[in-house]
Design a protein around this motif. Structure first.
Motif, mmCIF file in Angstrom:
data_model
loop_
_atom_site.group_PDB
_atom_site.id
_atom_site.type_symbol
_atom_site.label_atom_id
_atom_site.label_comp_id
_atom_site.label_asym_id
_atom_site.label_seq_id
_atom_site.Cartn_x
_atom_site.Cartn_y
_atom_site.Cartn_z
ATOM 1 N N TRP A 164 31.455 6.244 9.833
ATOM 2 C CA TRP A 164 32.768 5.988 10.422
ATOM 3 C C TRP A 164 33.818 5.813 9.344
ATOM 4 O O TRP A 164 33.576 5.162 8.330
ATOM 5 C CB TRP A 164 32.755 4.712 11.242
ATOM 6 C CG TRP A 164 32.030 4.764 12.546
ATOM 7 C CD1 TRP A 164 31.257 5.780 13.021
ATOM 8 C CD2 TRP A 164 32.015 3.741 13.530
ATOM 9 N NE1 TRP A 164 30.760 5.450 14.254
ATOM 10 C CE2 TRP A 164 31.203 4.204 14.579
ATOM 11 C CE3 TRP A 164 32.594 2.495 13.622
ATOM 12 C CZ2 TRP A 164 30.961 3.443 15.723
ATOM 13 C CZ3 TRP A 164 32.358 1.733 14.766
ATOM 14 C CH2 TRP A 164 31.561 2.214 15.797
ATOM 15 N N GLY A 165 34.983 6.364 9.603
ATOM 16 C CA GLY A 165 36.147 6.051 8.802
ATOM 17 C C GLY A 165 36.854 4.896 9.487
ATOM 18 O O GLY A 165 36.958 4.870 10.721
ATOM 19 N N MET A 166 37.282 3.915 8.703
ATOM 20 C CA MET A 166 37.948 2.756 9.285
ATOM 21 C C MET A 166 39.116 2.335 8.393
ATOM 22 O O MET A 166 39.174 2.694 7.227
ATOM 23 C CB MET A 166 36.968 1.589 9.466
ATOM 24 C CG MET A 166 35.806 1.931 10.383
ATOM 25 S SD MET A 166 34.730 0.518 10.704
ATOM 26 C CE MET A 166 35.542 -0.103 12.172
ATOM 27 N N GLN A 193 29.999 -9.933 14.237
ATOM 28 C CA GLN A 193 29.612 -8.554 13.919
ATOM 29 C C GLN A 193 30.061 -8.263 12.486
ATOM 30 O O GLN A 193 31.207 -8.529 12.132
ATOM 31 C CB GLN A 193 30.304 -7.568 14.863
ATOM 32 C CG GLN A 193 29.741 -7.539 16.246
ATOM 33 C CD GLN A 193 28.526 -6.647 16.341
ATOM 34 O OE1 GLN A 193 28.362 -5.704 15.574
ATOM 35 N NE2 GLN A 193 27.660 -6.937 17.277
ATOM 36 N N TRP A 194 29.173 -7.725 11.678
ATOM 37 C CA TRP A 194 29.462 -7.366 10.287
ATOM 38 C C TRP A 194 29.317 -5.863 10.120
ATOM 39 O O TRP A 194 28.596 -5.207 10.869
ATOM 40 C CB TRP A 194 28.497 -8.082 9.346
ATOM 41 C CG TRP A 194 28.683 -9.554 9.314
ATOM 42 C CD1 TRP A 194 28.180 -10.471 10.213
ATOM 43 C CD2 TRP A 194 29.443 -10.299 8.371
ATOM 44 N NE1 TRP A 194 28.591 -11.733 9.859
ATOM 45 C CE2 TRP A 194 29.358 -11.658 8.731
ATOM 46 C CE3 TRP A 194 30.189 -9.955 7.237
ATOM 47 C CZ2 TRP A 194 29.985 -12.673 8.009
ATOM 48 C CZ3 TRP A 194 30.805 -10.962 6.518
ATOM 49 C CH2 TRP A 194 30.707 -12.298 6.901
ATOM 50 N N LYS A 202 33.657 -8.388 7.879
ATOM 51 C CA LYS A 202 33.657 -8.642 9.320
ATOM 52 C C LYS A 202 34.254 -7.442 10.060
ATOM 53 O O LYS A 202 35.339 -6.978 9.726
ATOM 54 C CB LYS A 202 34.443 -9.910 9.629
ATOM 55 C CG LYS A 202 33.770 -11.129 9.049
ATOM 56 C CD LYS A 202 34.556 -12.374 9.281
ATOM 57 C CE LYS A 202 33.831 -13.550 8.643
ATOM 58 N NZ LYS A 202 34.562 -14.799 8.808
ATOM 59 N N LEU A 203 33.533 -6.953 11.041
ATOM 60 C CA LEU A 203 33.937 -5.762 11.791
ATOM 61 C C LEU A 203 35.301 -5.932 12.457
ATOM 62 O O LEU A 203 36.078 -4.986 12.537
ATOM 63 C CB LEU A 203 32.871 -5.413 12.824
ATOM 64 C CG LEU A 203 33.076 -4.153 13.647
ATOM 65 C CD1 LEU A 203 33.159 -2.921 12.749
ATOM 66 C CD2 LEU A 203 31.973 -3.986 14.669
ATOM 67 N N TYR A 233 38.729 1.618 13.943
ATOM 68 C CA TYR A 233 38.047 2.915 13.848
ATOM 69 C C TYR A 233 39.092 4.026 13.718
ATOM 70 O O TYR A 233 40.045 4.073 14.480
ATOM 71 C CB TYR A 233 37.214 3.104 15.107
ATOM 72 C CG TYR A 233 36.518 4.427 15.240
ATOM 73 C CD1 TYR A 233 35.358 4.710 14.549
ATOM 74 C CD2 TYR A 233 37.042 5.410 16.078
ATOM 75 C CE1 TYR A 233 34.720 5.926 14.683
ATOM 76 C CE2 TYR A 233 36.404 6.622 16.226
ATOM 77 C CZ TYR A 233 35.245 6.880 15.524
ATOM 78 O OH TYR A 233 34.626 8.089 15.651
ATOM 79 N N THR A 234 38.919 4.928 12.745
ATOM 80 C CA THR A 234 39.851 6.042 12.581
ATOM 81 C C THR A 234 39.205 7.402 12.825
ATOM 82 O O THR A 234 39.904 8.398 12.921
ATOM 83 C CB THR A 234 40.484 6.045 11.165
ATOM 84 O OG1 THR A 234 39.443 6.153 10.194
ATOM 85 C CG2 THR A 234 41.292 4.780 10.943
ATOM 86 N N GLY A 235 37.880 7.443 12.912
ATOM 87 C CA GLY A 235 37.198 8.705 13.157
ATOM 88 C C GLY A 235 35.871 8.771 12.431
ATOM 89 O O GLY A 235 35.554 7.912 11.613
#
Length: 118
Positions: free
Chosen positions: A40-42, A85-86, A105-106, A111-113
């Motif tokens: 994931w890109g974030m 969530q990590w 930490k999530l 989320y970007t893709g």
């Protein structure tokens, strides 16, 4: 005097105890983490610094190693410690000229893709 000696010993030993606990926690997380494939890109959405951790725990924060709002990262896996969530992340640091990896930490990311594995 005994109390002072106890405090001094605790302050000297606590970094060693946390280091060992962080290593054990990292090993445990490695066995129970959920891989993200494709990656994931974030993007950081937290208004303040997001610190890297050597393991998914507040006690394992890496001092002076952080990213800021709108920085982009690659996410590899997630881990749920029962309270939080990590996410296992990698950041390309232009300043260091290298990648930085760790846990964060999530909730501090958006989320970007997905990213290709190739």
């Amino acid at each position: 005097m005994k109390t002072l000696l106890s405090l001094v010993l605790c302050s000297l030993l606590s970094p060693l105890v946390f280091a060992e606990d962080c290593a054990k926690l990292e090993e445990k997380a490695g066995q129970k983490e959920v891989q993200m494939i494709p990656r994931w890109g974030m993007k950081v959405i937290a208004p303040s610094r997001v610190y890297f951790h050597s393991a998914p725990s507040d006690a394992c924060k890496i001092k002076d190693l952080f990213i800021i709002k709108n920085d982009f990262i690659t996410a590899y896996s997630t881990y749920d410690d029962g309270k939080e969530q990590w996410v296992s992340i990698m950041y390309m640091s232009k300043r260091l000229g290298d990648t930085v990896q760790g846990w964060a930490k999530l909730k501090d990311f958006e989320y970007t893709g997905t990213m290709s594995a190739f």
